[in-house]
Design a protein around this motif. Structure first.
Motif, PDB file in Angstrom:
ATOM      1  N   GLU A  53      12.285 -14.797  10.178  1.00 19.39           N
ATOM      2  CA  GLU A  53      11.928 -15.414  10.335  1.00 19.39           C
ATOM      3  C   GLU A  53      10.530 -15.322   9.236  1.00 19.39           C
ATOM      4  OE1 GLU A  53      10.476 -12.612  13.390  1.00 19.39           O
ATOM      5  OE2 GLU A  53      11.297 -14.522  14.929  1.00 19.39           O
ATOM      6  N   PRO A  54       9.545 -16.510   8.751  1.00 15.19           N
ATOM      7  CA  PRO A  54       8.886 -16.749   7.155  1.00 15.19           C
ATOM      8  C   PRO A  54       7.924 -15.551   7.378  1.00 15.19           C
ATOM      9  CG  PRO A  54       8.588 -19.047   8.786  1.00 15.19           C
ATOM     10  CD  PRO A  54       9.499 -17.716  10.367  1.00 15.19           C
ATOM     11  N   PHE A  55       7.178 -15.148   6.415  1.00 13.01           N
ATOM     12  CA  PHE A  55       6.554 -14.001   6.543  1.00 13.01           C
ATOM     13  C   PHE A  55       5.138 -14.440   7.348  1.00 13.01           C
ATOM     14  CE2 PHE A  55       8.694 -13.837   1.988  1.00 13.01           C
ATOM     15  CZ  PHE A  55       9.259 -12.313   2.525  1.00 13.01           C
ATOM     16  N   ALA A  56       4.585 -15.250   7.265  1.00 14.40           N
ATOM     17  CA  ALA A  56       3.333 -14.918   8.548  1.00 14.40           C
ATOM     18  C   ALA A  56       3.959 -14.736   9.908  1.00 14.40           C
ATOM     19  CB  ALA A  56       2.431 -16.579   8.221  1.00 14.40           C
ATOM     20  N   GLU A  57       5.364 -15.403  10.548  1.00 15.45           N
ATOM     21  CA  GLU A  57       5.191 -14.960  11.273  1.00 15.45           C
ATOM     22  C   GLU A  57       5.251 -13.181  11.883  1.00 15.45           C
ATOM     23  OE1 GLU A  57       8.381 -17.402  13.407  1.00 15.45           O
ATOM     24  OE2 GLU A  57       6.957 -19.147  12.280  1.00 15.45           O
ATOM     25  N   VAL A  58       6.260 -12.974  11.201  1.00 10.49           N
ATOM     26  CA  VAL A  58       6.587 -11.238  11.148  1.00 10.49           C
ATOM     27  C   VAL A  58       5.737 -10.758  10.586  1.00 10.49           C
ATOM     28  CG1 VAL A  58       8.061  -9.420   9.801  1.00 10.49           C
ATOM     29  CG2 VAL A  58       8.829 -11.847  10.328  1.00 10.49           C
ATOM     30  N   ALA A  59       4.567 -10.999   9.867  1.00  7.79           N
ATOM     31  CA  ALA A  59       2.958  -9.978   9.742  1.00  7.79           C
ATOM     32  C   ALA A  59       2.428 -10.374  10.706  1.00  7.79           C
ATOM     33  CB  ALA A  59       2.599 -10.935   8.329  1.00  7.79           C
ATOM     34  N   ALA A  60       2.235 -11.046  11.214  1.00  4.33           N
ATOM     35  CA  ALA A  60       1.744 -11.531  12.893  1.00  4.33           C
ATOM     36  C   ALA A  60       1.738 -10.666  13.552  1.00  4.33           C
ATOM     37  CB  ALA A  60       1.591 -12.907  12.916  1.00  4.33           C
ATOM     38  N   GLY A  61       3.286 -10.337  13.827  1.00  6.92           N
ATOM     39  CA  GLY A  61       3.080  -9.461  14.724  1.00  6.92           C
ATOM     40  C   GLY A  61       3.699  -7.752  14.459  1.00  6.92           C
ATOM     41  N   PHE A  62       2.915  -7.655  13.460  1.00  7.86           N
ATOM     42  CA  PHE A  62       2.859  -6.778  13.208  1.00  7.86           C
ATOM     43  C   PHE A  62       1.784  -6.565  12.920  1.00  7.86           C
ATOM     44  CE2 PHE A  62       7.778  -6.415  12.421  1.00  7.86           C
ATOM     45  CZ  PHE A  62       7.747  -5.216  13.156  1.00  7.86           C
ATOM     46  N   GLY A  63       0.812  -6.818  12.620  1.00  8.73           N
ATOM     47  CA  GLY A  63      -0.584  -7.005  12.252  1.00  8.73           C
ATOM     48  C   GLY A  63      -0.840  -6.872  11.200  1.00  8.73           C
ATOM     49  N   VAL A  64      -0.484  -7.186  10.309  1.00  7.57           N
ATOM     50  CA  VAL A  64      -0.690  -6.845   8.395  1.00  7.57           C
ATOM     51  C   VAL A  64      -0.512  -8.601   8.274  1.00  7.57           C
ATOM     52  CG1 VAL A  64      -0.021  -5.030   8.164  1.00  7.57           C
ATOM     53  CG2 VAL A  64       1.776  -7.123   7.932  1.00  7.57           C
ATOM     54  N   SER A  65      -1.433  -9.210   6.916  1.00  7.58           N
ATOM     55  CA  SER A  65      -1.060 -10.572   6.076  1.00  7.58           C
ATOM     56  C   SER A  65      -0.096 -10.469   5.511  1.00  7.58           C
ATOM     57  CB  SER A  65      -2.381 -10.179   5.114  1.00  7.58           C
ATOM     58  OG  SER A  65      -1.540  -9.452   3.990  1.00  7.58           O
ATOM     59  N   ALA A  66       0.387 -11.849   5.518  1.00  2.67           N
ATOM     60  CA  ALA A  66       1.152 -12.427   4.569  1.00  2.67           C
ATOM     61  C   ALA A  66       2.115 -11.706   3.722  1.00  2.67           C
ATOM     62  CB  ALA A  66       1.631 -14.041   4.368  1.00  2.67           C
ATOM     63  N   THR A  67       0.488 -11.689   2.252  1.00  2.00           N
ATOM     64  CA  THR A  67       0.688 -11.010   1.482  1.00  2.00           C
ATOM     65  C   THR A  67       1.501  -9.205   1.624  1.00  2.00           C
ATOM     66  OG1 THR A  67      -0.920 -12.106   0.678  1.00  2.00           O
ATOM     67  CG2 THR A  67       0.039 -10.378  -0.510  1.00  2.00           C
ATOM     68  N   THR A  68       1.003  -8.784   2.614  1.00  2.00           N
ATOM     69  CA  THR A  68       1.130  -7.835   2.774  1.00  2.00           C
ATOM     70  C   THR A  68       2.742  -7.858   3.230  1.00  2.00           C
ATOM     71  OG1 THR A  68      -1.001  -6.510   3.181  1.00  2.00           O
ATOM     72  CG2 THR A  68       0.783  -5.396   4.212  1.00  2.00           C
ATOM     73  N   CYS A  69       3.208  -8.269   4.430  1.00  3.09           N
ATOM     74  CA  CYS A  69       4.500  -8.561   4.631  1.00  3.09           C
ATOM     75  C   CYS A  69       5.176  -8.779   3.394  1.00  3.09           C
ATOM     76  CB  CYS A  69       4.831  -9.431   5.405  1.00  3.09           C
ATOM     77  SG  CYS A  69       5.771  -9.642   6.181  1.00  3.09           S
ATOM     78  N   TRP A  70       5.162  -9.839   2.191  1.00  2.00           N
ATOM     79  CA  TRP A  70       5.942  -9.873   1.232  1.00  2.00           C
ATOM     80  C   TRP A  70       6.463  -8.634   0.830  1.00  2.00           C
ATOM     81  CZ3 TRP A  70       4.860  -9.650  -3.762  1.00  2.00           C
ATOM     82  CH2 TRP A  70       5.829 -10.101  -5.010  1.00  2.00           C
ATOM     83  N   ARG A  71       5.005  -8.003   0.156  1.00  2.00           N
ATOM     84  CA  ARG A  71       4.860  -6.383  -0.199  1.00  2.00           C
ATOM     85  C   ARG A  71       5.818  -5.272   0.208  1.00  2.00           C
ATOM     86  NH1 ARG A  71      -0.347  -6.333  -0.882  1.00  2.00           N
ATOM     87  NH2 ARG A  71      -0.669  -4.412   0.168  1.00  2.00           N
ATOM     88  N   TYR A  72       5.589  -5.802   1.402  1.00  2.00           N
ATOM     89  CA  TYR A  72       6.637  -4.525   1.544  1.00  2.00           C
ATOM     90  C   TYR A  72       7.789  -4.371   1.852  1.00  2.00           C
ATOM     91  CZ  TYR A  72       2.859  -2.680   3.827  1.00  2.00           C
ATOM     92  OH  TYR A  72       1.422  -1.043   4.205  1.00  2.00           O
ATOM     93  N   VAL A  73       8.470  -5.904   1.991  1.00  2.00           N
ATOM     94  CA  VAL A  73       9.618  -6.599   1.380  1.00  2.00           C
ATOM     95  C   VAL A  73      10.752  -5.889   0.414  1.00  2.00           C
ATOM     96  CG1 VAL A  73      10.802  -8.536   2.261  1.00  2.00           C
ATOM     97  CG2 VAL A  73       9.518  -8.013   3.510  1.00  2.00           C
ATOM     98  N   HIS A  74       9.569  -6.936  -0.428  1.00  2.00           N
ATOM     99  CA  HIS A  74      10.566  -6.412  -1.712  1.00  2.00           C
ATOM    100  C   HIS A  74      10.416  -5.401  -2.276  1.00  2.00           C
ATOM    101  CE1 HIS A  74      10.171  -8.184  -6.159  1.00  2.00           C
ATOM    102  NE2 HIS A  74       9.425  -6.311  -5.990  1.00  2.00           N
ATOM    103  N   GLU A  75       9.388  -4.585  -1.969  1.00  2.00           N
ATOM    104  CA  GLU A  75       8.894  -3.224  -1.690  1.00  2.00           C
ATOM    105  C   GLU A  75      11.299  -2.391  -1.544  1.00  2.00           C
ATOM    106  OE1 GLU A  75       6.237   0.493  -2.667  1.00  2.00           O
ATOM    107  OE2 GLU A  75       6.829  -0.496  -0.234  1.00  2.00           O
TER     108      GLU A  75
END
Length: 261
Positions: A53-75
């Motif tokens: 799923e897109p970063f924005a949708e995953v991020a919303a489900g976990f209550g974080v921003s899309a940028t934070t989601c991207w950073r967590y995935v990349h890390e």
């Protein structure tokens, strides 16, 4: 935006494994506090990789921003990817297991690149993407995944770039491959491909049928890989495909170990 609960077809052991890696990385870099706990970050990454799923949708489900989601995935991908076997290690393991042969197959990871990115356009698949080389056991378990190359790269060229033939020769292994690898091993000592051309004698037709029957189960490796939906169509930089695939391979290996135990 609507929210819903969903199941993830992975074991609890895999979540614990990834959580431990994330927790150790946080200690190593001196980052004790994050918006999500190590376990929540691990779950976020598994959801992203498995569901695609897109970063924005995953991020919303976990209550974080899309940028934070991207950073967590990349890390987390960068933590997991080095745990995937290297080529020589994978072939040594195949030799230790006394496999009669291995399977080489290339796969295209589709991307949303546009026409200007000509190196990523695969004429064979008529789509933009990246080329990954996969070596599998005869029954389709993944042994090794290459890094990424532009989708326009022919499988034979990709195999030469990753030095697959010399690695097979050093390991003393035979690989079965499709017609896309003809010319890689002219002597046919380590890479065996089907006979090509029309009007083949019956003996060559029979050999091709036997070759296809042996190769077919091993080609399920690419299907296993693309069960992780992020690899059905990549929305990030194409040059992330190899790292993501290696991270998934590390997770698949752990899943096999956990379920076998």
């Amino acid at each position: 935006m609507l929210f819903y609960r969903a199941a993830l077809p992975l074991s609890q052991a895999t979540l614990v494994f990834v959580s431990g890696l994330v927790r150790g990385h946080r200690r190593a870099v001196g980052s004790p506090w994050r918006a999500l706990s190590a376990s929540e970050q691990a779950l976020l990454v598994l959801v992203y990789l498995r569901k695609g799923e897109p970063f924005a949708e995953v991020a919303a489900g976990f209550g974080v921003s899309a940028t934070t989601c991207w950073r967590y995935v990349h890390e987390t991908v960068e933590i997991l990817a080095p745990r995937a076997p290297k080529l020589h290690t994978a072939l040594r393991e195949a030799r230790r297991r006394r496999l009669a042969y291995v399977i080489i197959d290339g796969t295209l990871i589709a991307t949303d690149r546009i026409a200007v990115d000509r190196p990523f356009y695969s004429g064979k698949h008529r789509h933009h993407g990246v080329n990954l080389q996969v070596i599998a056991t005869p029954d389709g378990d993944i042994l090794w995944i290459s890094g990424d190359l532009p989708g326009s790269t022919h499988d034979t060229a990709a195999a030469r770039i990753w030095q697959i033939l010399p690695a097979l020769a050093r390991a003393g292994l035979i690989a079965l491959a499709d017609k896309g690898y003809q010319g890689l091993d002219e002597a046919g000592n380590h890479v065996i491909t089907p006979y090509k051309g029309k009007g083949k004698p019956d003996s060559q037709k029979a050999a091709n049928r036997a070759h296809a029957q042996l190769r077919a189960p091993g080609e399920r490796a690419n299907a296993q890989l693309k069960n992780w939906r992020i690899l059905r169509k990549l929305r990030c930089c194409p040059y992330r495909a190899g790292r993501i695939a290696k991270a998934i391979h590390a997770l698949l290996n752990y899943e096999l170990t956990a379920t076998a135990g």
